[in-house]
Design a protein around this motif. Structure first.
Motif, PDB file in Angstrom:
ATOM      1  N   PHE A 161       3.195  -2.803   9.686  1.00  8.61           N
ATOM      2  CA  PHE A 161       4.611  -3.203   9.661  1.00  8.61           C
ATOM      3  C   PHE A 161       5.338  -2.588   8.422  1.00  8.61           C
ATOM      4  O   PHE A 161       4.909  -2.356   7.387  1.00  8.61           O
ATOM      5  N   ARG A 162       6.599  -1.866   8.720  1.00  4.69           N
ATOM      6  CA  ARG A 162       7.292  -1.441   7.490  1.00  4.69           C
ATOM      7  C   ARG A 162       8.973  -1.826   7.907  1.00  4.69           C
ATOM      8  O   ARG A 162       9.296  -1.790   9.014  1.00  4.69           O
ATOM      9  N   ALA A 163       9.560  -2.320   6.821  1.00  7.00           N
ATOM     10  CA  ALA A 163      10.698  -2.781   6.931  1.00  7.00           C
ATOM     11  C   ALA A 163      11.607  -1.600   6.697  1.00  7.00           C
ATOM     12  O   ALA A 163      12.361  -1.105   5.552  1.00  7.00           O
ATOM     13  N   GLY A 173      -3.934  -0.279   6.760  1.00  4.70           N
ATOM     14  CA  GLY A 173      -5.196  -0.831   6.350  1.00  4.70           C
ATOM     15  C   GLY A 173      -6.024  -0.098   5.441  1.00  4.70           C
ATOM     16  O   GLY A 173      -7.242  -0.403   5.301  1.00  4.70           O
ATOM     17  N   GLN A 174      -5.460   0.943   4.712  1.00  2.00           N
ATOM     18  CA  GLN A 174      -6.351   1.985   4.102  1.00  2.00           C
ATOM     19  C   GLN A 174      -7.223   1.295   3.052  1.00  2.00           C
ATOM     20  O   GLN A 174      -8.188   1.665   2.697  1.00  2.00           O
ATOM     21  N   LEU A 175      -6.416   0.533   2.016  1.00  4.04           N
ATOM     22  CA  LEU A 175      -7.279   0.022   1.000  1.00  4.04           C
ATOM     23  C   LEU A 175      -8.383  -0.921   1.335  1.00  4.04           C
ATOM     24  O   LEU A 175      -9.548  -0.700   0.732  1.00  4.04           O
ATOM     25  N   GLU A 186      -7.172  12.906  -0.069  1.00  2.00           N
ATOM     26  CA  GLU A 186      -8.257  12.315  -0.773  1.00  2.00           C
ATOM     27  C   GLU A 186      -7.763  11.357  -1.761  1.00  2.00           C
ATOM     28  O   GLU A 186      -6.738  11.328  -2.129  1.00  2.00           O
ATOM     29  N   ARG A 187      -8.325  10.301  -1.978  1.00  3.21           N
ATOM     30  CA  ARG A 187      -8.197   9.133  -2.763  1.00  3.21           C
ATOM     31  C   ARG A 187      -8.699   9.517  -4.371  1.00  3.21           C
ATOM     32  O   ARG A 187      -9.786  10.036  -4.371  1.00  3.21           O
ATOM     33  N   ILE A 188      -8.026   8.853  -5.075  1.00  2.00           N
ATOM     34  CA  ILE A 188      -8.411   8.804  -6.666  1.00  2.00           C
ATOM     35  C   ILE A 188      -9.844   8.138  -6.643  1.00  2.00           C
ATOM     36  O   ILE A 188      -9.762   6.840  -6.081  1.00  2.00           O
ATOM     37  N   CYS A 231       0.886  -1.095   0.050  1.00  2.00           N
ATOM     38  CA  CYS A 231      -0.063   0.091  -0.019  1.00  2.00           C
ATOM     39  C   CYS A 231       0.842   1.221  -0.112  1.00  2.00           C
ATOM     40  O   CYS A 231       0.666   2.099  -0.740  1.00  2.00           O
ATOM     41  N   GLU A 232       2.027   1.247   0.927  1.00  5.80           N
ATOM     42  CA  GLU A 232       2.821   2.318   1.037  1.00  5.80           C
ATOM     43  C   GLU A 232       4.383   2.243   0.479  1.00  5.80           C
ATOM     44  O   GLU A 232       5.233   2.767   1.145  1.00  5.80           O
ATOM     45  N   GLY A 233       4.101   1.519  -0.722  1.00  7.86           N
ATOM     46  CA  GLY A 233       5.365   1.765  -1.585  1.00  7.86           C
ATOM     47  C   GLY A 233       5.995   0.178  -1.232  1.00  7.86           C
ATOM     48  O   GLY A 233       6.108  -0.452  -0.079  1.00  7.86           O
ATOM     49  N   VAL A 283      -3.977   4.369  13.698  1.00  7.41           N
ATOM     50  CA  VAL A 283      -5.340   4.325  13.476  1.00  7.41           C
ATOM     51  C   VAL A 283      -5.586   5.020  12.117  1.00  7.41           C
ATOM     52  O   VAL A 283      -5.101   6.062  11.843  1.00  7.41           O
ATOM     53  N   GLU A 284      -6.731   4.550  11.295  1.00  3.85           N
ATOM     54  CA  GLU A 284      -6.781   4.906  10.286  1.00  3.85           C
ATOM     55  C   GLU A 284      -8.168   5.000   9.905  1.00  3.85           C
ATOM     56  O   GLU A 284      -9.004   4.025   9.600  1.00  3.85           O
ATOM     57  N   PRO A 285      -8.835   6.361  10.181  1.00  6.47           N
ATOM     58  CA  PRO A 285     -10.060   6.724   9.735  1.00  6.47           C
ATOM     59  C   PRO A 285     -10.315   6.722   8.157  1.00  6.47           C
ATOM     60  O   PRO A 285      -9.549   7.339   7.423  1.00  6.47           O
ATOM     61  N   GLY A 306       7.611  16.199  14.198  1.00  5.03           N
ATOM     62  CA  GLY A 306       7.557  16.128  12.647  1.00  5.03           C
ATOM     63  C   GLY A 306       6.255  15.475  12.525  1.00  5.03           C
ATOM     64  O   GLY A 306       5.262  15.514  13.277  1.00  5.03           O
ATOM     65  N   GLU A 307       6.083  14.812  11.371  1.00  2.42           N
ATOM     66  CA  GLU A 307       4.936  14.130  10.985  1.00  2.42           C
ATOM     67  C   GLU A 307       4.231  13.036  11.742  1.00  2.42           C
ATOM     68  O   GLU A 307       4.763  12.068  12.228  1.00  2.42           O
ATOM     69  N   ILE A 308       2.912  13.500  12.379  1.00  7.53           N
ATOM     70  CA  ILE A 308       2.378  12.394  13.037  1.00  7.53           C
ATOM     71  C   ILE A 308       1.234  11.585  12.534  1.00  7.53           C
ATOM     72  O   ILE A 308       0.532  10.531  12.549  1.00  7.53           O
ATOM     73  N   ILE A 309       0.629  12.512  11.107  1.00  5.99           N
ATOM     74  CA  ILE A 309      -0.221  11.924  10.475  1.00  5.99           C
ATOM     75  C   ILE A 309      -0.161  12.191   8.735  1.00  5.99           C
ATOM     76  O   ILE A 309       0.383  13.106   8.425  1.00  5.99           O
ATOM     77  N   HIS A 362      11.263   5.998  13.819  1.00  2.00           N
ATOM     78  CA  HIS A 362      11.059   4.758  13.032  1.00  2.00           C
ATOM     79  C   HIS A 362      11.041   3.697  13.798  1.00  2.00           C
ATOM     80  O   HIS A 362      12.134   3.234  14.448  1.00  2.00           O
ATOM     81  N   LEU A 363       9.855   2.904  13.673  1.00  2.00           N
ATOM     82  CA  LEU A 363       9.690   1.445  14.307  1.00  2.00           C
ATOM     83  C   LEU A 363       9.286   0.646  13.003  1.00  2.00           C
ATOM     84  O   LEU A 363       8.925   1.201  12.001  1.00  2.00           O
ATOM     85  N   THR A 364       9.669  -0.725  13.235  1.00  2.00           N
ATOM     86  CA  THR A 364       9.392  -1.359  12.116  1.00  2.00           C
ATOM     87  C   THR A 364       7.921  -2.077  12.446  1.00  2.00           C
ATOM     88  O   THR A 364       7.341  -2.673  11.459  1.00  2.00           O
TER      89      THR A 364
HETATM   90  O1  4AD Z   1       2.219   8.764   5.928  1.00  2.00           O
HETATM   91  P1  4AD Z   1       1.944   7.109   6.206  1.00  2.00           P
HETATM   92  O2  4AD Z   1       2.806   6.296   5.548  1.00  2.00           O
HETATM   93  O3  4AD Z   1       0.382   7.041   5.762  1.00  2.00           O
HETATM   94  C1  4AD Z   1      -0.106   5.580   5.447  1.00  2.00           C
HETATM   95  O4  4AD Z   1       0.268   4.668   5.808  1.00  2.00           O
HETATM   96  C2  4AD Z   1      -1.629   5.958   4.802  1.00  2.00           C
HETATM   97  N1  4AD Z   1      -2.069   4.740   4.305  1.00  2.00           N
HETATM   98  C3  4AD Z   1      -2.479   6.254   6.060  1.00  2.00           C
HETATM   99  C4  4AD Z   1      -4.139   6.268   5.447  1.00  2.00           C
HETATM  100  O5  4AD Z   1      -4.261   7.480   4.817  1.00  2.00           O
HETATM  101  N2  4AD Z   1      -5.080   5.730   5.816  1.00  2.00           N
HETATM  102  O6  4AD Z   1       1.744   6.671   7.678  1.00  2.00           O
HETATM  103  C5  4AD Z   1       0.731   7.455   8.640  1.00  2.00           C
HETATM  104  C6  4AD Z   1       1.494   7.623   9.727  1.00  2.00           C
HETATM  105  C7  4AD Z   1       2.760   8.514   9.916  1.00  2.00           C
HETATM  106  O7  4AD Z   1       2.361  10.042   9.789  1.00  2.00           O
HETATM  107  C8  4AD Z   1       3.325   8.024  11.146  1.00  2.00           C
HETATM  108  O8  4AD Z   1       2.839   8.900  12.342  1.00  2.00           O
HETATM  109  C9  4AD Z   1       3.104   6.828  11.182  1.00  2.00           C
HETATM  110  O9  4AD Z   1       2.189   6.565  10.479  1.00  2.00           O
HETATM  111  N3  4AD Z   1       4.458   6.040  10.729  1.00  2.00           N
HETATM  112  C10 4AD Z   1       5.079   5.500  11.503  1.00  2.00           C
HETATM  113  N4  4AD Z   1       5.488   5.493  12.666  1.00  2.00           N
HETATM  114  C11 4AD Z   1       6.596   4.818  13.600  1.00  2.00           C
HETATM  115  N5  4AD Z   1       7.362   3.999  12.643  1.00  2.00           N
HETATM  116  C12 4AD Z   1       7.317   4.153  11.338  1.00  2.00           C
HETATM  117  N6  4AD Z   1       8.254   3.413  10.465  1.00  2.00           N
HETATM  118  C13 4AD Z   1       5.985   4.772  10.661  1.00  2.00           C
HETATM  119  N7  4AD Z   1       5.877   4.983   9.616  1.00  2.00           N
HETATM  120  C14 4AD Z   1       4.545   5.781   9.482  1.00  2.00           C
END
Ligand code: 4AD
Ligand code: MG
Length: 431
Positions: free
Chosen positions: A206-208, A185-187, A360-362, A163-165, A223-225, A353-356, A216-218
């Motif tokens: 999970f992100r490698a 879980g977005q899709l 909008e989706r295609i 979903c995210e690359g 939470v995804e509304p 930095g970025e927390i969210i 960064h955590l793996t």
């Molecule tokens: O910006 P991200 O990658 O967005 C998505 O995954 C979308 N699919 C979400 C959506 O629209 N439903 O990740 C969202 C948030 C980031 O802003 C960050 O807070 C957190 O997830 N995040 C991580 N937190 C800790 N460790 C990582 N490796 C993170 N990667 C993203």
């Protein structure tokens, strides 16, 4: 005798009660013994004087070791000098299990040592307080979403595609096939809104990530509304209301914990809607003017860049309309300027930095198919996702809020590793 929780002690002043817990610390002064007992809800000093309790109980106050489990009886006394505001005048003490010599002595330890002993480190006041804030953050999120028309719909962890690359996928085998741990879980949320209108999923993600940074955590929780008939602007309004609610709830219910952590709460009191909104282009100007650059159009922002933008505001700020090329395949282009997308990141103040991330989706089928192709994603795995654009597509938006980064900000911590009970990092999976 009534068993009570330490956090409820205020309601039992003058009464004799039972506390079940562990010996956090002890000291003695002449014929008086002081034991700090913790029970999971708090820490409480208990005081024993020879003569006030049975001989075997008093002897136990000497022989009991740090982290032994005990059952204590005593009278609750209000004392403003005591941590938590109350102490227990011991009348009896019973040993449940004597602890061996404890590896986490009450002194400073290095980070690696503490991380190796995370299973015990969690017992200490600061870590305890952080986890209680985390729990309140999670509860606030669920309360707000449940009360604002969102329904919790769980999404799968084992998934057939990215979903995210594709660079941060954890691959595993699913019988004869390949599977990947969910990055988001977005899709699936996008399918769920077709059935339920407004949904959220809340689970481990999970992100490698090969990045060894303080954010960064793996394995992290997100939470995804996601909402049908919701555009890019309304999506940001939902975010600022949710984030403000989380912070106000923590301020209301977890001030003692924030104090234990040493968090200055003044900046948190300013977290009220509306939050500022700047475009990616404006953010570039801010970064370059602050000397945190140079960045040029098309560059992705790193942590120092985000910090520079956030520093220009005293509460969280949205950065909107990033170049399509640096964002995910599903982001909807801005009709007025198709090279940017209707996505936003919410940056927390104080350097977090970025927390969210969201937007909008295609909702148009042909464009979505083109993007899947451009990103070299396996069309077959996205068949169902494309279907959503064939059967009643609507404008829709959503976002993902990272729990650990949010807790790190709210608690003002150095590193996300202290915001999750058992962190998974590039070089750590123990304990
Ligand atoms: O910006 P991200 O990658 O967005 C998505 O995954 C979308 N699919 C979400 C959506 O629209 N439903 O990740 C969202 C948030 C980031 O802003 C960050 O807070 C957190 O997830 N995040 C991580 N937190 C800790 N460790 C990582 N490796 C993170 N990667 C993203
Ligand atoms: Mg992001």
């Amino acid at each position: 005798m009534q068993h009570i929780r330490i956090e409820d002690a205020a309601g039992y002043v003058g009464e004799e009660v039972e506390i079940r817990g562990w010996v956090y610390n002890k000291r003695s002064s002449g014929k008086v013994r002081f034991l700090i007992i913790r029970d999971g809800t708090g820490f409480m000093q208990s005081v024993a004087a020879a003569g006030d309790m049975a001989q075997d109980g008093f002897e136990l106050t000497d022989s009991v070791t740090q982290e032994s489990s005990v059952i204590a009886h005593g009278t609750v006394r209000a004392d403003s000098r005591a941590p938590g505001g109350h102490e227990l005048l011991l009348t009896g003490l019973k040993l449940v299990a004597l602890a061996e010599e404890y590896p986490l002595a009450l002194k400073e330890h290095g980070t690696d040592f503490l991380m190796d002993h995370r299973h015990l480190w969690l017992r200490t006041p600061r870590q305890h307080a952080i986890m209680r804030v985390r729990s309140e953050v999670i509860r606030a999120i669920r309360d707000w979403l449940d009360d604002n028309g969102f329904i919790l719909i769980d999404t799968p962890i084992l998934t057939p595609a990215a979903c995210e690359g594709t660079t941060t996928l954890f691959e595993t085998t699913y019988f004869e096939e390949k599977a990947y741990l969910a990055q988001s879980g977005q899709l699936y949320n996008e399918a769920d809104i077709g059935a339920f209108g407004r949904v959220y999923c809340f689970g481990p993600t999970f992100r490698a990530e090969k990045s060894k940074t303080r954010r960064h955590l793996t394995e992290f929780w997100m939470v995804e509304p996601e909402a049908a008939f919701c555009d890019f602007e309304e999506n940001m309004v939902i975010q600022e209301n949710l984030v403000s609610f989380i912070v106000s709830r923590v301020l209301e219910r977890r001030t003692a914990e924030l104090e234990t952590i040493g968090r200055d709460i003044e900046p948190l009191k300013r977290v009220k809607p509306p939050f500022a909104r700047v475009t990616y282009d404006e953010a570039i100007d801010i970064i370059n003017k602050q000397g945190a650059g140079p960045v040029s159009w098309g560059d992705d922002f790193g942590a120092p860049h985000e910090t520079a933008v956030a520093r220009a505001f005293d509460k969280p700020v949205f950065v909107m309309k990033y170049p399509a090329a640096i964002k995910a395949f599903y982001m909807k282009p801005d009709a007025a300027r198709p090279e940017v997308v209707l996505g936003s990141d919410l940056l927390a103040p104080e350097g977090y930095g970025e927390i969210i991330g969201g937007g909008e989706r295609i909702d148009e089928k042909e464009l979505l198919i083109r993007r899947i192709r451009e990103h070299n994603l396996p069309m077959e795995a996205f068949k169902w996702y494309i279907d959503l654009r064939r059967y009643g597509a609507v404008p829709h938006s959503g976002f993902g809020l990272g729990i650990e980064r949010s807790v790190a900000w709210i608690c003002n911590l150095e590193h996300v590793r202290e915001t999750i009970p058992f962190p998974r990092l590039l070089n750590r999976m123990y304990p």
